[in-house]
Motif scaffolding. Structure first.
Motif, PDB file in Angstrom:
ATOM      1  N   VAL A 270       0.962  -1.378   0.052  1.00  0.00           N
ATOM      2  CA  VAL A 270       0.059   0.069  -0.180  1.00  0.00           C
ATOM      3  C   VAL A 270       0.861   1.093   0.015  1.00  0.00           C
ATOM      4  O   VAL A 270       2.051   1.081   0.210  1.00  0.00           O
ATOM      5  N   SER A 271       0.143   2.452   0.048  1.00  0.00           N
ATOM      6  CA  SER A 271       1.072   3.706  -0.226  1.00  0.00           C
ATOM      7  C   SER A 271       0.685   4.566   0.735  1.00  0.00           C
ATOM      8  O   SER A 271      -0.235   4.496   1.574  1.00  0.00           O
ATOM      9  N   LEU A 272       1.495   5.593   1.185  1.00  0.00           N
ATOM     10  CA  LEU A 272       0.987   6.690   2.039  1.00  0.00           C
ATOM     11  C   LEU A 272      -0.353   7.360   1.678  1.00  0.00           C
ATOM     12  O   LEU A 272      -0.852   7.913   2.430  1.00  0.00           O
ATOM     13  N   ALA A 273      -0.804   7.228   0.439  1.00  0.00           N
ATOM     14  CA  ALA A 273      -2.015   7.530  -0.024  1.00  0.00           C
ATOM     15  C   ALA A 273      -3.018   7.198   0.797  1.00  0.00           C
ATOM     16  O   ALA A 273      -4.497   7.760   0.956  1.00  0.00           O
ATOM     17  N   ASP A 274      -3.174   5.940   1.431  1.00  0.00           N
ATOM     18  CA  ASP A 274      -4.147   5.324   2.152  1.00  0.00           C
ATOM     19  C   ASP A 274      -4.124   5.867   3.700  1.00  0.00           C
ATOM     20  O   ASP A 274      -4.656   5.333   4.566  1.00  0.00           O
ATOM     21  N   PHE A 275      -2.930   6.673   3.910  1.00  0.00           N
ATOM     22  CA  PHE A 275      -2.798   7.203   5.293  1.00  0.00           C
ATOM     23  C   PHE A 275      -2.910   8.743   5.037  1.00  0.00           C
ATOM     24  O   PHE A 275      -1.592   9.355   5.322  1.00  0.00           O
ATOM     25  N   PRO A 276      -3.962   9.353   4.887  1.00  0.00           N
ATOM     26  CA  PRO A 276      -3.695  10.888   4.685  1.00  0.00           C
ATOM     27  C   PRO A 276      -3.499  11.678   5.846  1.00  0.00           C
ATOM     28  O   PRO A 276      -3.240  12.880   5.499  1.00  0.00           O
ATOM     29  N   GLU A 277      -3.316  11.302   7.075  1.00  0.00           N
ATOM     30  CA  GLU A 277      -2.901  12.014   7.976  1.00  0.00           C
ATOM     31  C   GLU A 277      -1.497  11.980   8.083  1.00  0.00           C
ATOM     32  O   GLU A 277      -0.659  12.836   8.808  1.00  0.00           O
ATOM     33  N   SER A 278      -0.635  11.326   7.359  1.00  0.00           N
ATOM     34  CA  SER A 278       0.832  11.320   7.214  1.00  0.00           C
ATOM     35  C   SER A 278       1.179  12.533   6.562  1.00  0.00           C
ATOM     36  O   SER A 278       0.713  12.895   5.575  1.00  0.00           O
ATOM     37  N   THR A 279       2.550  12.766   6.899  1.00  0.00           N
ATOM     38  CA  THR A 279       3.090  14.310   6.338  1.00  0.00           C
ATOM     39  C   THR A 279       4.496  13.739   5.977  1.00  0.00           C
ATOM     40  O   THR A 279       5.195  13.013   6.740  1.00  0.00           O
ATOM     41  N   PRO A 280       4.972  14.082   4.636  1.00  0.00           N
ATOM     42  CA  PRO A 280       6.388  13.693   4.143  1.00  0.00           C
ATOM     43  C   PRO A 280       7.369  14.406   5.046  1.00  0.00           C
ATOM     44  O   PRO A 280       7.227  15.644   5.118  1.00  0.00           O
ATOM     45  N   PRO A 281       8.302  13.674   5.431  1.00  0.00           N
ATOM     46  CA  PRO A 281       9.471  14.279   6.256  1.00  0.00           C
ATOM     47  C   PRO A 281      10.400  14.903   5.489  1.00  0.00           C
ATOM     48  O   PRO A 281      10.407  14.922   3.937  1.00  0.00           O
ATOM     49  N   ALA A 282      10.986  16.098   5.841  1.00  0.00           N
ATOM     50  CA  ALA A 282      12.137  16.570   4.899  1.00  0.00           C
ATOM     51  C   ALA A 282      13.345  15.923   4.584  1.00  0.00           C
ATOM     52  O   ALA A 282      13.912  15.135   5.391  1.00  0.00           O
ATOM     53  N   GLU A 283      13.512  15.894   3.203  1.00  0.00           N
ATOM     54  CA  GLU A 283      14.565  14.916   2.763  1.00  0.00           C
ATOM     55  C   GLU A 283      15.991  15.522   3.071  1.00  0.00           C
ATOM     56  O   GLU A 283      16.463  16.230   1.935  1.00  0.00           O
ATOM     57  N   THR A 284      16.480  15.647   3.982  1.00  0.00           N
ATOM     58  CA  THR A 284      17.844  16.551   4.408  1.00  0.00           C
ATOM     59  C   THR A 284      19.176  15.522   4.207  1.00  0.00           C
ATOM     60  O   THR A 284      20.176  16.050   4.524  1.00  0.00           O
ATOM     61  N   GLY A 285      19.029  14.102   3.964  1.00  0.00           N
ATOM     62  CA  GLY A 285      20.213  13.318   3.616  1.00  0.00           C
ATOM     63  C   GLY A 285      21.166  14.067   2.446  1.00  0.00           C
ATOM     64  O   GLY A 285      20.512  14.595   1.641  1.00  0.00           O
ATOM     65  N   ARG A 286      22.164  13.638   2.507  1.00  0.00           N
ATOM     66  CA  ARG A 286      23.332  14.001   1.773  1.00  0.00           C
ATOM     67  C   ARG A 286      23.396  12.976   0.523  1.00  0.00           C
ATOM     68  O   ARG A 286      24.253  12.963  -0.465  1.00  0.00           O
ATOM     69  N   THR A 287      22.866  11.676   0.823  1.00  0.00           N
ATOM     70  CA  THR A 287      22.910  10.562  -0.023  1.00  0.00           C
ATOM     71  C   THR A 287      21.599   9.892  -0.359  1.00  0.00           C
ATOM     72  O   THR A 287      20.855  10.228   0.447  1.00  0.00           O
TER      73      THR A 287
END
Length: 208
Positions: A32-49
Motif C-alpha cells: 500500500v502507499s501513504l495515500a492510504d494514510f492521509p494523516e501522514s506528512t512527508p518528512p524533510a529529505e535532508t540527507g546527503r546521499t
C-alpha cells in the motif's frame, strides 16, 4: 516476512511498479502507499546521499503507520555534471518538483555535450524499516546515456531522455515489462525482496 508493507510515497507510478515487481516475484506481500494514510506528512529529505534520504522516509512511514515500510530515493547522475543532479534530481529546477522543468533544465545543461560524453546512470537505493527499528538498504544502478530530446510516453521523471546501455530507445519508450526487467528500481527491489526473504525472523542488523 510481513503480509503488508507501506511504500513511503504518494507516487502512483512508483506504487504500481513495486506492486508489479512483488507480484512477479510471487511473494505474499500486499503493498500500500501513504495515500492510504492521509494523516501522514512527508518528512524533510535532508540527507546527503540516496541511502540517507531513503531511510528518513522509511523511518517516518513506519512510525506513522505501524507497518513495515519501504522507501526509495533515486535520481540520475550525469558524468559531465560531476554526478549531479544526484539526490537533487526531483528538485533540480526548483522546489516544485516539476518533472518537465527538471528534464528541460538538464537537457539545456548538456546541450553542447557530444554523444560519447553524455554518460549517465540512474541510481536507486531502497530502505526497509520495521516498526521495531530493524533497517537495511539495497542499491540498484542502471547505466546509459542522455538523449538529445525527449522520446516516449511511458515512465516518469527523466525516463524520456535516458537511453539504457544496450538499447537505442529511451526508458520512456520501453514497455512496463521491459523496464521492470532492468531498471535501477527493479534491481534495488529485487535485492530488497531477496533480503526480506532471507531475513525472516532476523532483527537488529543493518546492511547495504
Amino acid at each position: 516476512m510481513p503480509g503488508k508493507v507501506v511504500l513511503a510515497s504518494h507516487n502512483r507510478a512508483k506504487l504500481a511498479e513495486l506492486q508489479r515487481l512483488v507480484a512477479a516475484a510471487g511473494l505474499p506481500i500486499e503493498v500500500v502507499s501513504l495515500a492510504d494514510f492521509p494523516e501522514s506528512t512527508p518528512p524533510a529529505e535532508t540527507g546527503r546521499t540516496f541511502a540517507e534520504n531513503a531511510l528518513i522516509k522509511a523511518r517516518a512511514a513506519a512510525a506513522w503507520t505501524g507497518l513495515t515500510a519501504l522507501a526509495d530515493d533515486s535520481g540520475i547522475e550525469v558524468e559531465v555534471l560531476g554526478g549531479m543532479p544526484g539526490v537533487r534530481s526531483a528538485r533540480w529546477a526548483g522546489a516544485e518538483q516539476d518533472d518537465q522543468r527538471n528534464l528541460d533544465l538538464l537537457l539545456a545543461q548538456v546541450d553542447d555535450v557530444p554523444a560519447p560524453a553524455r554518460r549517465a546512470r540512474f541510481v536507486c537505493v531502497m530502505a526497509h524499516v520495521d516498526p521495531d527499528g530493524t533497517e537495511f538498504t539495497t542499491e540498484g544502478i542502471w547505466p546509459g546515456t542522455l538523449a538529445t530530446a525527449p522520446r516516449g510516453t511511458n515512465g516518469f521523471g527523466y525516463d524520456p531522455i535516458f537511453v539504457p546501455d544496450g538499447d537505442d530507445r529511451t526508458s520512456a519508450e520501453l514497455s512496463p515489462e521491459e523496464k521492470d526487467a532492468q531498471s535501477h528500481r527493479a534491481r534495488a527491489v529485487a535485492k530488497m525482496l531477496a533480503a526480506m526473504s532471507s531475513r525472516t525472523g532476523n532483527t537488529g542488523e543493518q546492511t547495504t
